[in-house]
Design an enzyme around this catalytic site. Structure first.
Site, PDB file in Angstrom:
ATOM      1  N   CYS A   1       0.834  -1.186   0.000  1.00  0.00           N
ATOM      2  CA  CYS A   1       0.000   0.000   0.000  1.00  0.00           C
ATOM      3  C   CYS A   1       0.877   1.247   0.000  1.00  0.00           C
ATOM      4  CB  CYS A   1      -0.896  -0.023   1.240  1.00  0.00           C
ATOM      5  SG  CYS A   1      -2.066   1.355   1.328  1.00  0.00           S
TER       6      CYS A   1
ATOM      7  N   ASP B   1       0.464   3.720   1.783  1.00  0.00           N
ATOM      8  CA  ASP B   1       0.396   4.296   3.123  1.00  0.00           C
ATOM      9  C   ASP B   1       1.793   4.629   3.658  1.00  0.00           C
ATOM     10  OD1 ASP B   1       0.169   4.309   6.163  1.00  0.00           O
ATOM     11  OD2 ASP B   1      -1.938   4.062   5.625  1.00  0.00           O
TER      12      ASP B   1
ATOM     13  N   ARG C   1       2.927   4.740   6.504  1.00  0.00           N
ATOM     14  CA  ARG C   1       3.361   3.973   7.681  1.00  0.00           C
ATOM     15  C   ARG C   1       3.923   2.598   7.328  1.00  0.00           C
ATOM     16  NH1 ARG C   1      -2.415   4.396  10.360  1.00  0.00           N
ATOM     17  NH2 ARG C   1      -2.859   3.962   8.156  1.00  0.00           N
TER      18      ARG C   1
ATOM     19  N   HIS D   1      -2.068  -3.963   5.349  1.00  0.00           N
ATOM     20  CA  HIS D   1      -1.758  -3.520   6.708  1.00  0.00           C
ATOM     21  C   HIS D   1      -3.019  -3.100   7.450  1.00  0.00           C
ATOM     22  CE1 HIS D   1      -2.377   0.813   5.864  1.00  0.00           C
ATOM     23  NE2 HIS D   1      -2.043   0.462   4.634  1.00  0.00           N
TER      24      HIS D   1
ATOM     25  N   CYS E   1      -6.076   0.438   7.111  1.00  0.00           N
ATOM     26  CA  CYS E   1      -5.846   0.832   5.712  1.00  0.00           C
ATOM     27  C   CYS E   1      -6.936   1.798   5.244  1.00  0.00           C
ATOM     28  CB  CYS E   1      -5.833  -0.412   4.816  1.00  0.00           C
ATOM     29  SG  CYS E   1      -5.614  -0.055   3.057  1.00  0.00           S
TER      30      CYS E   1
END
Length: 207
Positions: free
Chosen positions: A39, A41, A43, A100, A103
């Site tokens: 992803c 993302d 993080r 994760h 999400c």
């Protein structure tokens, strides 16, 4: 921007010097062993959670770690072309699809049209994950938000593994035993990674 500039200088003066020989080797070619589909993302940091060095991972990132089903097209296909290049040119040995917790992309599958219409390209992209949403809603109610969230994130990973096998060159290499594919679920709050076991359909803690 200043924080980024300071980081560039620190990298050059410390991290680059520490791995100077490695970067010298990588300056001519790359030979990654794994395609990491994750992803976008902020993080989720692939090299950090896998403790890999530059040159080991070929990374593809997009919203909700989606793998579009294979189809030939004259359109510009970013994720598809990256997968094709990794498998057929770089000849990677492994493909990992890593989702994760918390999400935002998976969560947006349940957003209202009013919200999604404000992000039309994201809305269109998430159509590729509707199969995961449909399967989750067949088992849990919309009101079970927490359960719905983690189930969607995990089912979505499994669906993307299925999509990988729609690529003829991936299916062929997997059947020949020269390519392995796997699904991972990363818990941001604990640092734990759960690996999908296709034999029992469960995500099991990596240890």
């Amino acid at each position: 921007m200043q924080k980024l500039l300071e980081g560039l200088i620190k990298f050059r003066e410390i991290d680059f010097e520490e791995h100077k020989e490695l970067f010298g080797q990588l300056s001519k070619e790359q030979n990654p062993h794994t395609l990491f589909i994750g992803c976008s993302d902020s993080r989720l940091i692939p090299n950090l959670i896998t403790q890999t060095l530059p040159g080991e991972l070929f990374v593809v990132r997009n919203i909700a770690n989606i793998v579009p089903p294979y189809h030939e097209s004259e359109e510009y296909l970013s994720t598809t072309s990256s997968i094709e290049y990794a498998v057929n040119v770089l000849e990677i040995e492994n493909i990992v699809v890593c989702g994760h917790s918390n999400c935002g992309g998976c969560k947006s599958l349940y957003a209202s049209d009013e919200v999604l219409n404000e992000i039309p390209h994201t809305k269109k992209w998430l159509e590729l994950a509707y199969e995961a949403k449909t399967k989750v809603l067949a088992e849990v109610s919309v009101e079970e938000v927490d359960k719905r969230e983690w189930m969607t994130e995990q089912v979505n990973i499994v669906e993307q593994l299925k999509n990988l096998l729609t690529y003829p060159f991936i299916r062929e290499k997997v059947s020949q035993g020269t390519l392995t594919i796997g699904g991972w679920y990363y818990l941001i709050e604990t640092g734990e990674v759960f690996i999908y076991n296709k034999e029992n359909g469960l995500f099991e803690l990596a240890n």
